[in-house]
Motif scaffolding. Sequence first.
Motif, PDB file in Angstrom:
ATOM      1  N   ARG A 110      25.710 -10.952  13.727  1.00 45.96           N
ATOM      2  CA  ARG A 110      24.757  -9.988  14.292  1.00 45.96           C
ATOM      3  C   ARG A 110      24.052  -9.226  13.180  1.00 45.96           C
ATOM      4  NH1 ARG A 110      21.045  -9.282  17.755  1.00 45.96           N
ATOM      5  NH2 ARG A 110      20.867  -7.189  18.553  1.00 45.96           N
ATOM      6  N   ALA A 111      24.817  -8.777  12.181  1.00 46.55           N
ATOM      7  CA  ALA A 111      24.229  -8.038  11.056  1.00 46.55           C
ATOM      8  C   ALA A 111      23.219  -8.905  10.307  1.00 46.55           C
ATOM      9  CB  ALA A 111      25.327  -7.554  10.112  1.00 46.55           C
ATOM     10  N   LYS A 171      39.875  -6.513  11.026  1.00 39.79           N
ATOM     11  CA  LYS A 171      39.333  -7.126  12.244  1.00 39.79           C
ATOM     12  C   LYS A 171      39.866  -8.550  12.403  1.00 39.79           C
ATOM     13  CE  LYS A 171      34.966  -4.641  12.475  1.00 39.79           C
ATOM     14  NZ  LYS A 171      33.494  -4.766  12.441  1.00 39.79           N
ATOM     15  N   PRO A 172      40.105  -8.975  13.646  1.00 42.95           N
ATOM     16  CA  PRO A 172      40.432 -10.379  13.873  1.00 42.95           C
ATOM     17  C   PRO A 172      39.257 -11.249  13.426  1.00 42.95           C
ATOM     18  CG  PRO A 172      40.908  -9.066  15.826  1.00 42.95           C
ATOM     19  CD  PRO A 172      40.142  -8.180  14.883  1.00 42.95           C
ATOM     20  N   PRO A 173      39.503 -12.485  12.982  1.00 39.88           N
ATOM     21  CA  PRO A 173      38.436 -13.328  12.426  1.00 39.88           C
ATOM     22  C   PRO A 173      37.208 -13.487  13.320  1.00 39.88           C
ATOM     23  CG  PRO A 173      40.559 -14.328  12.003  1.00 39.88           C
ATOM     24  CD  PRO A 173      40.806 -13.137  12.908  1.00 39.88           C
ATOM     25  N   ALA A 174      37.377 -13.745  14.600  1.00 35.73           N
ATOM     26  CA  ALA A 174      36.219 -13.945  15.480  1.00 35.73           C
ATOM     27  C   ALA A 174      35.401 -12.667  15.606  1.00 35.73           C
ATOM     28  CB  ALA A 174      36.663 -14.420  16.858  1.00 35.73           C
ATOM     29  N   GLN A 175      36.065 -11.531  15.659  1.00 39.67           N
ATOM     30  CA  GLN A 175      35.357 -10.253  15.747  1.00 39.67           C
ATOM     31  C   GLN A 175      34.573  -9.998  14.465  1.00 39.67           C
ATOM     32  OE1 GLN A 175      37.930  -6.947  16.580  1.00 39.67           O
ATOM     33  NE2 GLN A 175      36.289  -5.460  16.405  1.00 39.67           N
ATOM     34  N   TYR A 176      35.179 -10.274  13.334  1.00 37.96           N
ATOM     35  CA  TYR A 176      34.500 -10.086  12.052  1.00 37.96           C
ATOM     36  C   TYR A 176      33.286 -11.013  11.939  1.00 37.96           C
ATOM     37  CZ  TYR A 176      33.571  -9.903   7.070  1.00 37.96           C
ATOM     38  OH  TYR A 176      32.946  -9.769   5.861  1.00 37.96           O
ATOM     39  N   ARG A 186      31.633 -17.078  19.627  1.00 42.92           N
ATOM     40  CA  ARG A 186      30.602 -16.938  20.659  1.00 42.92           C
ATOM     41  C   ARG A 186      31.043 -15.961  21.741  1.00 42.92           C
ATOM     42  NH1 ARG A 186      30.157 -22.861  21.167  1.00 42.92           N
ATOM     43  NH2 ARG A 186      30.550 -22.482  23.356  1.00 42.92           N
ATOM     44  N   SER A 187      32.290 -16.079  22.153  1.00 41.93           N
ATOM     45  CA  SER A 187      32.825 -15.171  23.171  1.00 41.93           C
ATOM     46  C   SER A 187      32.826 -13.725  22.670  1.00 41.93           C
ATOM     47  CB  SER A 187      34.240 -15.618  23.543  1.00 41.93           C
ATOM     48  OG  SER A 187      34.833 -14.696  24.407  1.00 41.93           O
ATOM     49  N   GLU A 188      33.277 -13.531  21.463  1.00 42.64           N
ATOM     50  CA  GLU A 188      33.321 -12.192  20.862  1.00 42.64           C
ATOM     51  C   GLU A 188      31.907 -11.632  20.684  1.00 42.64           C
ATOM     52  OE1 GLU A 188      35.257  -8.900  19.759  1.00 42.64           O
ATOM     53  OE2 GLU A 188      36.327 -10.729  20.281  1.00 42.64           O
ATOM     54  N   PHE A 189      30.983 -12.483  20.285  1.00 39.43           N
ATOM     55  CA  PHE A 189      29.593 -12.069  20.096  1.00 39.43           C
ATOM     56  C   PHE A 189      29.031 -11.536  21.409  1.00 39.43           C
ATOM     57  CE2 PHE A 189      25.054 -12.385  19.538  1.00 39.43           C
ATOM     58  CZ  PHE A 189      24.852 -12.111  18.190  1.00 39.43           C
ATOM     59  N   ARG A 190      29.218 -12.292  22.486  1.00 37.94           N
ATOM     60  CA  ARG A 190      28.703 -11.874  23.803  1.00 37.94           C
ATOM     61  C   ARG A 190      29.375 -10.571  24.242  1.00 37.94           C
ATOM     62  NH1 ARG A 190      25.888 -14.016  27.928  1.00 37.94           N
ATOM     63  NH2 ARG A 190      25.977 -16.162  27.252  1.00 37.94           N
ATOM     64  N   LYS A 191      30.670 -10.470  24.042  1.00 40.38           N
ATOM     65  CA  LYS A 191      31.426  -9.275  24.429  1.00 40.38           C
ATOM     66  C   LYS A 191      30.941  -8.039  23.663  1.00 40.38           C
ATOM     67  CE  LYS A 191      35.992  -7.870  23.439  1.00 40.38           C
ATOM     68  NZ  LYS A 191      37.357  -8.290  23.174  1.00 40.38           N
ATOM     69  N   ARG A 192      30.717  -8.191  22.377  1.00 40.97           N
ATOM     70  CA  ARG A 192      30.346  -7.062  21.519  1.00 40.97           C
ATOM     71  C   ARG A 192      28.867  -6.705  21.583  1.00 40.97           C
ATOM     72  NH1 ARG A 192      34.773  -4.535  19.877  1.00 40.97           N
ATOM     73  NH2 ARG A 192      36.409  -6.030  19.482  1.00 40.97           N
ATOM     74  N   HIS A 193      28.023  -7.691  21.813  1.00 41.15           N
ATOM     75  CA  HIS A 193      26.585  -7.454  21.690  1.00 41.15           C
ATOM     76  C   HIS A 193      25.806  -7.659  22.988  1.00 41.15           C
ATOM     77  CE1 HIS A 193      27.472  -7.020  17.502  1.00 41.15           C
ATOM     78  NE2 HIS A 193      27.975  -8.237  17.468  1.00 41.15           N
ATOM     79  N   GLY A 194      26.461  -8.116  24.049  1.00 43.46           N
ATOM     80  CA  GLY A 194      25.810  -8.242  25.341  1.00 43.46           C
ATOM     81  C   GLY A 194      24.816  -9.384  25.463  1.00 43.46           C
ATOM     82  N   LYS A 195      24.753 -10.234  24.459  1.00 42.13           N
ATOM     83  CA  LYS A 195      23.851 -11.393  24.468  1.00 42.13           C
ATOM     84  C   LYS A 195      24.618 -12.578  23.913  1.00 42.13           C
ATOM     85  CE  LYS A 195      20.181  -8.412  22.830  1.00 42.13           C
ATOM     86  NZ  LYS A 195      19.259  -8.170  21.744  1.00 42.13           N
ATOM     87  N   SER A 196      24.125 -13.774  24.243  1.00 36.98           N
ATOM     88  CA  SER A 196      24.773 -14.950  23.670  1.00 36.98           C
ATOM     89  C   SER A 196      24.297 -15.149  22.238  1.00 36.98           C
ATOM     90  CB  SER A 196      24.474 -16.198  24.504  1.00 36.98           C
ATOM     91  OG  SER A 196      23.152 -16.639  24.284  1.00 36.98           O
ATOM     92  N   LEU A 197      25.170 -15.677  21.424  1.00 38.59           N
ATOM     93  CA  LEU A 197      24.814 -16.026  20.051  1.00 38.59           C
ATOM     94  C   LEU A 197      23.675 -17.034  20.071  1.00 38.59           C
ATOM     95  CD1 LEU A 197      25.251 -16.001  17.000  1.00 38.59           C
ATOM     96  CD2 LEU A 197      27.141 -17.635  17.336  1.00 38.59           C
ATOM     97  N   TYR A 198      23.752 -17.979  20.967  1.00 41.57           N
ATOM     98  CA  TYR A 198      22.731 -19.012  21.101  1.00 41.57           C
ATOM     99  C   TYR A 198      21.346 -18.397  21.296  1.00 41.57           C
ATOM    100  CZ  TYR A 198      20.712 -23.479  22.588  1.00 41.57           C
ATOM    101  OH  TYR A 198      19.956 -24.618  22.677  1.00 41.57           O
TER     102      TYR A 198
END
Length: 167
Positions: free
Chosen positions: A102-103, A91-96, A131-143
Amino acid sequence: MDRHSLTHEILSQLPLGGDPGSQLNIHTQFSCPISTGADHGAILDVLTNRTNAQRQQITKVFQALTKQDLLKSMEAALSGNLERVIVGLLKPPAQYDAHELRAAMQGPGTDDKVLTRILISRSETDLLSIRSEFRKRHGKSLYSCLQVETRGDYQAALLALCRAEDL
């Protein structure tokens, strides 16, 4: 094309040596990961002796030559801890990092050590990507997830690191 020659072709096309023009000509014993009889030692050797950028090149060449996704092939061919390690390496670093954050916030309790390690050790640029990857993958902001999963001064510190720009 047999597995040995396919693997050799994939690896030999990658400029992974010290200088941009050099070609990788080692690890020709690496078994193509699309079979369930993949050579686990060779897979580990090839992937752990490369930078993440080089591993991303390997996945692109693999896709171009085989029309298969290397990550999905690895998930199908491996299991357990080895699968988790290899999937993490591919996985690319941001995706990982987004996946790990999230986990850490799922299940019973929050794994504060994971949150802290990732958020304090990444650069501002890395955090933007995470943060961008988090929102893309999980539909919510990391914040917003950190607001729900953490409390007190610890929460304030993590939110300051995360910044609210992606709200």
